[in-house]
Design an enzyme around this catalytic site. Sequence first.
Site, mmCIF file in Angstrom:
data_model
loop_
_atom_site.group_PDB
_atom_site.id
_atom_site.type_symbol
_atom_site.label_atom_id
_atom_site.label_comp_id
_atom_site.label_asym_id
_atom_site.label_seq_id
_atom_site.Cartn_x
_atom_site.Cartn_y
_atom_site.Cartn_z
ATOM 1 N N GLU A 54 -8.734 -13.052 -19.975
ATOM 2 C CA GLU A 54 -7.586 -13.197 -19.072
ATOM 3 C C GLU A 54 -7.332 -14.640 -18.673
ATOM 4 O O GLU A 54 -6.408 -14.932 -17.927
ATOM 5 C CB GLU A 54 -7.740 -12.293 -17.845
ATOM 6 C CG GLU A 54 -9.067 -12.378 -17.148
ATOM 7 C CD GLU A 54 -9.237 -11.321 -16.047
ATOM 8 O OE1 GLU A 54 -8.270 -10.631 -15.703
ATOM 9 O OE2 GLU A 54 -10.362 -11.209 -15.532
ATOM 10 N N ASN A 78 -2.416 -9.021 -17.174
ATOM 11 C CA ASN A 78 -1.799 -9.423 -15.897
ATOM 12 C C ASN A 78 -2.156 -10.876 -15.589
ATOM 13 O O ASN A 78 -1.304 -11.701 -15.287
ATOM 14 C CB ASN A 78 -2.298 -8.537 -14.743
ATOM 15 C CG ASN A 78 -2.059 -7.070 -14.998
ATOM 16 O OD1 ASN A 78 -1.182 -6.705 -15.758
ATOM 17 N ND2 ASN A 78 -2.858 -6.212 -14.369
ATOM 18 N N ASP A 79 -3.450 -11.168 -15.675
ATOM 19 C CA ASP A 79 -3.861 -12.542 -15.386
ATOM 20 C C ASP A 79 -3.573 -13.474 -16.556
ATOM 21 O O ASP A 79 -3.192 -14.633 -16.351
ATOM 22 C CB ASP A 79 -5.355 -12.586 -15.031
ATOM 23 C CG ASP A 79 -5.574 -12.244 -13.568
ATOM 24 O OD1 ASP A 79 -4.837 -12.779 -12.721
ATOM 25 O OD2 ASP A 79 -6.454 -11.407 -13.272
ATOM 26 N N ARG A 126 -16.180 -2.889 -14.799
ATOM 27 C CA ARG A 126 -16.055 -4.329 -14.623
ATOM 28 C C ARG A 126 -16.783 -4.739 -13.355
ATOM 29 O O ARG A 126 -16.634 -4.085 -12.318
ATOM 30 C CB ARG A 126 -14.572 -4.680 -14.526
ATOM 31 C CG ARG A 126 -14.327 -6.150 -14.307
ATOM 32 C CD ARG A 126 -12.861 -6.460 -14.363
ATOM 33 N NE ARG A 126 -12.180 -6.136 -13.120
ATOM 34 C CZ ARG A 126 -10.881 -6.292 -12.930
ATOM 35 N NH1 ARG A 126 -10.121 -6.747 -13.918
ATOM 36 N NH2 ARG A 126 -10.314 -5.999 -11.784
ATOM 37 N N HIS A 141 0.818 -1.211 0.000
ATOM 38 C CA HIS A 141 0.000 0.000 0.000
ATOM 39 C C HIS A 141 0.850 1.258 0.000
ATOM 40 O O HIS A 141 0.507 2.252 -0.618
ATOM 41 C CB HIS A 141 -0.918 0.000 1.222
ATOM 42 C CG HIS A 141 -2.160 -0.804 1.001
ATOM 43 N ND1 HIS A 141 -2.772 -1.521 1.981
ATOM 44 C CD2 HIS A 141 -2.901 -0.975 -0.102
ATOM 45 C CE1 HIS A 141 -3.832 -2.114 1.485
ATOM 46 N NE2 HIS A 141 -3.935 -1.795 0.224
ATOM 47 N N CYS A 152 -6.241 -3.930 -21.119
ATOM 48 C CA CYS A 152 -6.251 -3.046 -19.942
ATOM 49 C C CYS A 152 -5.302 -3.515 -18.849
ATOM 50 O O CYS A 152 -5.281 -2.951 -17.768
ATOM 51 C CB CYS A 152 -7.676 -2.920 -19.394
ATOM 52 S SG CYS A 152 -8.372 -4.488 -18.859
ATOM 53 N N ARG A 183 1.262 -14.081 -10.170
ATOM 54 C CA ARG A 183 1.599 -12.689 -10.474
ATOM 55 C C ARG A 183 2.101 -11.917 -9.261
ATOM 56 O O ARG A 183 2.726 -10.879 -9.407
ATOM 57 C CB ARG A 183 0.383 -11.964 -11.095
ATOM 58 C CG ARG A 183 -0.790 -11.884 -10.181
ATOM 59 C CD ARG A 183 -2.039 -11.401 -10.884
ATOM 60 N NE ARG A 183 -2.200 -9.956 -10.821
ATOM 61 C CZ ARG A 183 -3.263 -9.309 -11.295
ATOM 62 N NH1 ARG A 183 -4.233 -9.979 -11.900
ATOM 63 N NH2 ARG A 183 -3.366 -8.026 -11.188
ATOM 64 N N ARG A 232 -12.232 -0.869 -11.847
ATOM 65 C CA ARG A 232 -12.148 -2.095 -11.037
ATOM 66 C C ARG A 232 -13.065 -1.904 -9.827
ATOM 67 O O ARG A 232 -12.641 -1.383 -8.800
ATOM 68 C CB ARG A 232 -10.715 -2.320 -10.559
ATOM 69 C CG ARG A 232 -9.720 -2.729 -11.648
ATOM 70 C CD ARG A 232 -8.341 -2.854 -11.034
ATOM 71 N NE ARG A 232 -7.413 -3.617 -11.834
ATOM 72 C CZ ARG A 232 -6.434 -3.072 -12.571
ATOM 73 N NH1 ARG A 232 -6.291 -1.772 -12.623
ATOM 74 N NH2 ARG A 232 -5.611 -3.838 -13.257
#
Length: 537
Positions: free
Chosen positions: A423, A444-445, A325, A187, A492, A455, A291
């Site tokens: 993905e 990414n996935d 999404r 974070h 994306c 990942r 997201r």
Amino acid sequence: MQGGATGLAFRGRTASIGFAHGPFVRVDAGTSGERVAGSLVEEALALRGAIDVASGQIAELAAIAGGEAAQILEFQVALLEDEDFIEAIFASIGEGKAADVAWRSALDTQIADYNSAEDEYLKARSSDLADLRDRVINVLRGGEGQTPRIPSGAVVCADDLPPSRFLEIDWSGGGGLALLRGSPTSHVAMLARARGIPMVVQLGAIPGVGATALLDGESATLELDPGAEQVRVFEKRRESHRKSRASARAILRRPTASWRGERIKLFINIQRVDDLEHADAQYADGIGLMRTEFLLTSGLPDEETQFQAYDAVLRWADRRPVTIRTFDAGGDKPVPGFTMDGEANPFLGVRGLRLCLARPDIFTVQLRALARAAVRGNLKVMFPMVTSADELEAGRKLFAEIVQRLQADGIAAMLPELGIMVEVPAAALAIASFKASFFSIGSNDLAQYALACDRSNGALAPLMDPLHPALLELIARTAEHGRRAGISVSLCGDMASDPRFIPALLNCGLRELSVNASALAQIKQTIDRLSSGGGLG
Ligand code: PEP
Ligand code: MG
């Protein structure tokens, strides 16, 4: 890297790019001083008081910081409010333990649990817990629990740093963060990127000495007590970075990016409505990915709260397209009360659309909010983690029923365009089986599943190559299908925000990319340079 007569140099991993040259300040966590324990009642009261002081400090920080930072601090507040957790500590005080000893041992157990997690996300949370531990103990030992003042523009070095400590530091005069451990997915790294503070992690052992430091977030280096030549080279790199950012931002105002005569649409990814405040967001062609699971950080929001969030994004976009999404919870994004506990392999588990279809109670609320928002702007909705065409159809059926019910009740609603994230390799390979209005590739996935690399596991970074021919083949197939069938295909995942991968993505046939707002200028500039025959610059 080696030390030399002109100073010591260390290399780590980049968490946030940028440059800092300033006093070197070591802020090692930890508490000092002894305290004498009182009676059982006094110890219980002392702990209650210290917890209240620590909660107050964190609440104050959250109020000043606002936005994403406040959400991050909620993790600490939630633990302080977890009655089961706190009661167990009071019980051990009742058995005769001193307040600080009981508190430390409970927190140390939690920290060890988080540290032993395989998931980098959970590991990164352990520094938030260490901060809580030290804050409360500092108060118990008579301190205020505050960190010592850090001079403006300092290169702050710590073993790891929790978000609350980061927010206490005044970054208005610049400065940077050098962590001996830490992770780019923590974070605090997100906060550093959002605020443009350079940050390098995993620097290893660094002697606690040094008067000044150079931190280069691009080449991930830290130089202590640099000589004149090191400073000259550093300032040259910093200046060229500044110039390239300035020229990239100038390009933002140009109307469109194009390559080989074809228009390239550039959208942005957002996590939350606040992300639209980024100065560059206004230049995007729309939102390519919202997201929504980030709306779940403080519980499951009701229909009206969700509707307001979606409506705010649509209003911001005016008539530009907004792709929202549906919840992609699970995997690296666990949500208490929603995701499945105890899965041996959460990335291959009940996540994304699978989870939403398994939890119609939660999914219905989101689909109702989306159906109502659809009449307010140019909304497209996409499902994440889709493996088979049946899942898309099950989601569509539920969505259509919800729209019908809303309309029957006289509530303005409509079914928006429905697309899917590509993905899962199976979806890319069987792309023609999906009756979707659009596709958005989640690289990414897609990379993690195609290359069999978790990942979030930093140790696999060298294998997680976005230019692996297998991944490019899956992307190219999807783009080719879209071109032949006249269906829009965008990408994306994080690949689109990295200039190094843009030539490959364009060569795969992609003409729509959705990037992080902070990368928009650089990606537009990259396309501009490629189309004018230049290299990546
Ligand atoms: C992706 O997988 O590339 C993607 C965009 O989704 P997320 O990173 O949220 O899983
Ligand atoms: Mg994904």
